[in-house]
Design a protein around this motif. Sequence first.
Motif, PDB file in Angstrom:
ATOM      1  N   ASP A  80      51.686  24.921  46.444  1.00 60.00           N
ATOM      2  CA  ASP A  80      51.921  24.535  44.958  1.00 60.00           C
ATOM      3  C   ASP A  80      50.822  25.129  44.257  1.00 60.00           C
ATOM      4  N   PRO A  81      51.132  25.655  43.083  1.00 63.38           N
ATOM      5  CA  PRO A  81      50.146  26.493  42.382  1.00 63.38           C
ATOM      6  C   PRO A  81      49.299  25.530  41.664  1.00 63.38           C
ATOM      7  N   GLU A  82      49.429  24.222  41.719  1.00 63.75           N
ATOM      8  CA  GLU A  82      48.423  23.425  41.180  1.00 63.75           C
ATOM      9  C   GLU A  82      47.332  23.013  42.115  1.00 63.75           C
ATOM     10  N   LEU A  83      47.527  23.397  43.346  1.00 63.69           N
ATOM     11  CA  LEU A  83      46.557  22.860  44.382  1.00 63.69           C
ATOM     12  C   LEU A  83      45.512  24.002  44.312  1.00 63.69           C
ATOM     13  N   ILE A  84      44.390  23.438  44.604  1.00 62.74           N
ATOM     14  CA  ILE A  84      43.255  24.299  44.747  1.00 62.74           C
ATOM     15  C   ILE A  84      42.517  23.793  46.074  1.00 62.74           C
ATOM     16  N   ARG A  92      41.508  19.932  44.853  1.00 64.78           N
ATOM     17  CA  ARG A  92      41.820  19.628  43.445  1.00 64.78           C
ATOM     18  C   ARG A  92      43.362  19.938  43.203  1.00 64.78           C
ATOM     19  N   TYR A  93      43.868  18.770  42.815  1.00 61.06           N
ATOM     20  CA  TYR A  93      45.445  18.801  42.444  1.00 61.06           C
ATOM     21  C   TYR A  93      45.618  18.198  40.992  1.00 61.06           C
ATOM     22  N   LYS A  94      46.261  19.119  40.412  1.00 61.33           N
ATOM     23  CA  LYS A  94      46.474  18.439  38.807  1.00 61.33           C
ATOM     24  C   LYS A  94      45.519  17.957  38.256  1.00 61.33           C
ATOM     25  N   GLY A  95      44.367  18.626  38.263  1.00 54.93           N
ATOM     26  CA  GLY A  95      42.922  18.375  37.627  1.00 54.93           C
ATOM     27  C   GLY A  95      42.407  16.884  38.391  1.00 54.93           C
ATOM     28  N   MET A  96      42.825  16.580  39.394  1.00 53.56           N
ATOM     29  CA  MET A  96      42.246  15.463  40.230  1.00 53.56           C
ATOM     30  C   MET A  96      41.651  16.017  41.525  1.00 53.56           C
ATOM     31  N   ASP A  97      40.250  15.181  41.769  1.00 55.42           N
ATOM     32  CA  ASP A  97      39.613  15.683  42.857  1.00 55.42           C
ATOM     33  C   ASP A  97      40.060  14.561  44.005  1.00 55.42           C
ATOM     34  N   HIS A 158      36.683   7.186  40.965  1.00 55.21           N
ATOM     35  CA  HIS A 158      35.790   7.148  39.830  1.00 55.21           C
ATOM     36  C   HIS A 158      34.562   7.948  40.120  1.00 55.21           C
ATOM     37  N   GLY A 159      34.297   8.574  41.116  1.00 51.03           N
ATOM     38  CA  GLY A 159      33.195   9.274  41.595  1.00 51.03           C
ATOM     39  C   GLY A 159      32.558   8.697  42.922  1.00 51.03           C
TER      40      GLY A 159
END
Length: 350
Positions: A80-84, A92-97, A158-159
Amino acid sequence: MMNEQIKRFSENPILSPMDLVPSRPGLEIACLLNPGVFRFQGKVWMIIRVAERPKQEPGIISFPVLKDGGMEIISIEENDPELIADDPRVIRYKGMDYLTTLSHLRLVCSEDGVHFYQPEGFPLLLGEGKNETFGIEDCRVAQIDDTYYLTYTAVSVHGVGVGLRTTKNWKTFEKHGMIISPHNKDCAIFEEKINGKFYALHRPSSVDLGGNYIWLAESPDGIHWGNHQCIIKTRKHQWDSKRVGAGAAPIRTAQGWLEIYHGANEKHQYCLGAFLMDLADPSKVLAQTEYPIMVPTTDYEINGFFGEVVFTNGHLVNGDELTLYYGAADEFVCGAKFSIQEILGALKWL
Ligand code: MAN
């Protein structure tokens, strides 16, 4: 520098993922790590971080998160190109950790401090509520009178913050919620009050101004913390250049409070060092080791889930002998013996 004076247990690793049973069917234990350590009912106990995930299918990354008292599995196509996913610990996926594994805390005990087993009748400690949906990790245990204070890393969308639970019997726990808000971890409470106040070390993180430094805080009750002071910083071009964080509760010595801490460099190699705080005023740092007292060198410290890591948040003190329990390569639980006098001798006075 001191590496040759450490006596690593010949039995290391003393616990590996295959030694315990996953908390539920469908999950596997990926890592066992970073135990808190305490004495209770004449035995040595560890509260281990057990990191689990579903058995991985080819081409898919899947990981569990807690939701509404249950567990949800999130699955993402590996391409998936949005997966780091370049760090085995985080996604990291779609800007979420997210975390690749979900951790809970588990009790094991031992008669000899080397051979540990899971006793009957003690609960698993699981993440609970909105601040612990990605799990709970790296528990420090401080015993003050007959109460054990458990400070652990609480992780969620939330962190990353510090959670506190207390217990007297290890069967029922009082939950105090998040005592230090994100981003913060590595919280170790002193096992004695000083001038009637509780003290703790903790580690906030800052991306820009400031850094991953060790702070000291005071409290009237062990729950509400104030008067925060930064006492130990990362050191440029040294083994602890990127982040530092406290180990277990400071050790009282004649010269001061001795704290074993971890430091990581730019390459994410985690080593251990020590510093000394004034007995009457722990905000005064008297001395610090220039070089690490322990460096990942054995096969089980170099090769694992996240290699080149020795990380401690639990120990036992017996006279001059310090038995350090530690996570190796973020996958195994190990032990090693040190002489407190030798650590004190390696300190450089400031
Ligand atoms: C870091 C690592 C992970 C841990 C998270 C959250 O990424 O220490 O092992 O799960 O922080 O605490």
